[in-house]
Design an enzyme around this catalytic site. Sequence first.
Site, short mmCIF file in Angstrom:
data_model
loop_
_atom_site.label_atom_id
_atom_site.label_comp_id
_atom_site.label_asym_id
_atom_site.label_seq_id
_atom_site.Cartn_x
_atom_site.Cartn_y
_atom_site.Cartn_z
CE LYS A 1 41.83 40.19 40.90
NZ LYS A 1 42.13 38.78 41.21
CG ASN A 2 38.37 37.57 41.14
OD1 ASN A 2 39.54 37.72 40.78
ND2 ASN A 2 38.01 37.60 42.41
CB VAL B 1 36.03 33.16 53.02
CG1 VAL B 1 36.49 32.53 51.71
CG2 VAL B 1 34.54 33.43 52.99
CG ASP C 1 38.01 39.11 47.21
OD1 ASP C 1 38.78 38.57 48.02
OD2 ASP C 1 37.87 38.71 46.03
NE ARG D 1 47.78 39.76 42.12
CZ ARG D 1 47.17 39.08 43.09
NH1 ARG D 1 47.61 39.14 44.31
NH2 ARG D 1 46.13 38.32 42.83
NE ARG E 1 45.93 30.87 45.82
CZ ARG E 1 46.36 29.69 46.23
NH1 ARG E 1 47.59 29.54 46.65
NH2 ARG E 1 45.56 28.65 46.23
NE ARG F 1 43.52 32.04 48.15
CZ ARG F 1 43.41 33.10 47.35
NH1 ARG F 1 44.31 34.05 47.40
NH2 ARG F 1 42.42 33.20 46.50
CB CYS G 1 49.09 33.83 49.00
SG CYS G 1 47.38 33.63 49.45
#
Length: 419
Positions: free
Chosen positions: A22-23, A328, A306, A398, A92, A121, A116
């Site tokens: 996805k990223n 992070v 993540d 998502r 985002r 962020r 969020c």
Amino acid sequence: MDKIVIAGGLPLQGEVLVSGAKNSALPILASTILGGGECVISNVPRVVDVVTMGKLLDILGADVQHEGNRAVIKADVIRSTQAPYDLVKTMRASVLVLGPLLARWGEAVVSLPGGCAIGSRPVNLHLAGLAKLGAEVSIEHGYIRAKAKRLRGAPIYCDVPTVTGTENLMMAASLAQGTTVIENAAKEPEIVDLADFLNKRGARIAGAGTDVVTIEGVRELRGGDHEVIPDRIEAGTYVVAAAITKGAVSVARCRPEHLEPLLNKLREAGVAISVEKERIHVDATAPARLKGVDVRTLPFPGFPTDMQAQMVALLSVVEGTSIITETVFESRFMHVEELRRMGADIRVEGNRVVVTGRERLAGAPVMASDLRASAGLILAGLAAEGTTEVLRVYHLDRGYERIEEKLRGLGAVIERRKG
Ligand code: UD1
């Protein structure tokens, strides 16, 4: 609202195929508007964020066709240079159209992403970088407005490595006049994937995957084909699913080298792991109980934030105490209260949690607060005794493609109930 219902306690067995990242898909799709011609992107995961990016590109005027896991996009002209609040608030990563719009069309108006569930962020580094490239940047009525006739290459230093920030700047600098050097760039594999795609289309980017990325601007980019890399976070989630259920699973179509920090921690905890070129074998059937390990999240190649929620879920059923430090994001422990409802013994102390492993978790109704927290709760449910209901699964949708189906393929008893 849909919920996911899991009857826990079964060891997972078998093989699972990992979807595209996805990223990686999100910046790659956003980057299609940097040039004309046809872009054919394969291995695109069918997840809600990707659909949202498709809607955004459509609003901007690109021609977007999804055919299964392929997306075909043409952006010869653009109708609008505005990314509206309605879409940005749901994702985002919409901010990824900022750099491409500005570089190719001379202006961009993008809603400022709000807060969020994982803390504040900011996008200040995206904006400071674009200003370095000569853009006039302002914030008006909740929108970022950026303008520039043609961007000019420049040295940019990022105070902290930012993934989407590096991507935005790399995309913008690709069409700038002259050379840009991004220092302290993020080094995630998704950045390398985006650079590979841009280079295929005529960009001149060197050093992606290191902390210095050099971009020589070119006049224009053409269309191009690309296959998105496998999703390392999805792969990691199935690896931990095998470990938490004391199962034996082969996670296929992934890049084990992208998961090193996770695999090393799991080995330290006692999981037997072997890797092939595109496959990870996980076997957690042998040890009576895994052992606690300390984890610190860091930018790549460190342990990914993540994967933190999934790891906290696992460590809540191992032997001994573990400390997980989140460096992070500032407040990414929303899953902790929910895991406690399942009997986990977890204490939050500032940016770290202390987890004392329990023999078993107990199934319970729990609420998902963000994408990866949802994954952590699903994993806890797979390991727990009795039934777990995970509410608000739209977060999960998502970023995970067909997760219930994939887990059922491994023998899990899991279903979605329409709400
Ligand atoms: C990306 C990933 C997200 C992952 C995160 C960290 C995508 C679409 N999302 O998010 O899944 O959790 O990387 O690996 O790829 N920061 C600033 N100013 C900025 C930008 C970031 O201070 O302008 C800070 C953030 O607050 C955070 C840190 O930098 O503390 C890293 O964030 P960043 O890498 O930008 O995360 P995203 O790109 O939003």
